[in-house]
Design an enzyme around this catalytic site. Structure first.
Site, short mmCIF file in Angstrom:
data_model
loop_
_atom_site.label_atom_id
_atom_site.label_comp_id
_atom_site.label_asym_id
_atom_site.label_seq_id
_atom_site.Cartn_x
_atom_site.Cartn_y
_atom_site.Cartn_z
N ASP A 7 1.25 -1.59 -0.02
CA ASP A 7 -0.23 -0.31 0.50
C ASP A 7 0.90 1.10 0.04
O ASP A 7 2.34 0.88 0.72
CB ASP A 7 -0.44 0.16 1.18
CG ASP A 7 -2.11 1.85 1.28
OD1 ASP A 7 -2.12 1.83 0.68
OD2 ASP A 7 -1.40 1.84 2.92
N ASP A 9 -0.10 5.12 0.82
CA ASP A 9 -0.50 6.27 2.05
C ASP A 9 -0.53 5.72 3.30
O ASP A 9 -1.48 4.45 3.50
CB ASP A 9 -1.70 6.48 1.63
CG ASP A 9 -1.50 7.52 0.65
OD1 ASP A 9 -0.65 8.75 0.33
OD2 ASP A 9 -2.51 7.89 -0.26
N ASP A 166 -1.20 -0.62 6.32
CA ASP A 166 -1.65 0.11 6.90
C ASP A 166 -2.52 -0.05 7.33
O ASP A 166 -2.56 0.82 9.32
CB ASP A 166 -0.40 1.65 7.39
CG ASP A 166 -1.88 1.86 6.90
OD1 ASP A 166 -2.24 3.16 7.29
OD2 ASP A 166 -1.45 2.20 5.38
#
Length: 218
Positions: A7, A9, A166
């Protein structure tokens, strides 16, 4: 051989300050009041459409009403150059170098639109690490639908794949794709780590090559 797909951001980069500034600037342009940074940060992760839906709702507006289209147009116009405050998380570059030395192929699967994704990767000097990049508008669907992640898997052409993210969205995407998932705990997640499906958690990118190595041995 193994591939590691990330991922973006909240995982490799902290882009929240720019997203917050961009969002509040557009709200002001539309004659609305700004929102607290922490509130906007909580809306990140499911794509621009979801972010703006939540922002309009929090501003007392109809989420899919007449302001949505002009807000999205203004936001997207700013988004490709909205990286003045965006930074790479500590240890990321060294970890990527180590993964490459280990023979890993690297990719990106993010809900950030593809144009600003490529722009910020170039700006931060990360583009050369990722021959395969899927954004939130690369396909007709976005995470947590597993299709973008599985498309990245196919393009990388490796026998084994690990996904690193995250957030709740990332955990759900990896679970739907039936891929091992490593969660970076210092990003934008709101749910306790133990409540999310994952194979291992880490809070320092110096840990990542070792975790990938352990999964490679498994």
């Amino acid at each position: 051989m193994i591939a590691v797909i990330f991922d973006l951001d909240g995982t490799l980069i902290d882009s929240a300050p720019d997203i917050v500034a961009n969002t509040n600037a557009v709200l002001q342009e539309l004659g609305l009041g700004v929102l607290p940074p922490a509130q906007i940060k909580g809306f990140i992760g499911k794509g621009v459409g979801h972010l703006l839906h939540c922002v309009l709702e929090a501003s007392g507006q109809v989420p899919d009403g007449p302001l949505h289209a002009p807000m999205q147009a203004r936001f997207n116009q700013r988004y490709e150059t909205a990286f003045e405050m965006t930074v790479i998380y500590p240890g990321v570059v060294k970890a990527l170098d180590q993964l490459v030395e280990m023979g890993c192929a690297l990719g990106i699967c993010t809900n950030k639109p593809i144009a600003p994704t490529h722009a910020v990767l170039r700006h931060l000097g990360l583009a050369e690490y990722f021959p395969v990049v899927y954004g939130g508008d690369s396909l007709a669907v976005r995470k947590p639908d597993p299709a973008p992640l599985l498309a990245a898997v196919k393009d990388l052409g490796r026998d084994r794949v690990i996904y690193v993210g995250d957030s709740e969205v990332d955990a759900a995407t990896a679970d739907a794709a039936k891929l091992p998932f490593l969660i970076y705990t210092e990003g934008y997640r709101k749910t306790p780590v133990h409540d999310l499906p994952h194979d291992a958690a880490f809070n320092d990118f110096r840990q990542l090559p070792g975790l990938v190595g352990n999964l490679m041995k498994g």
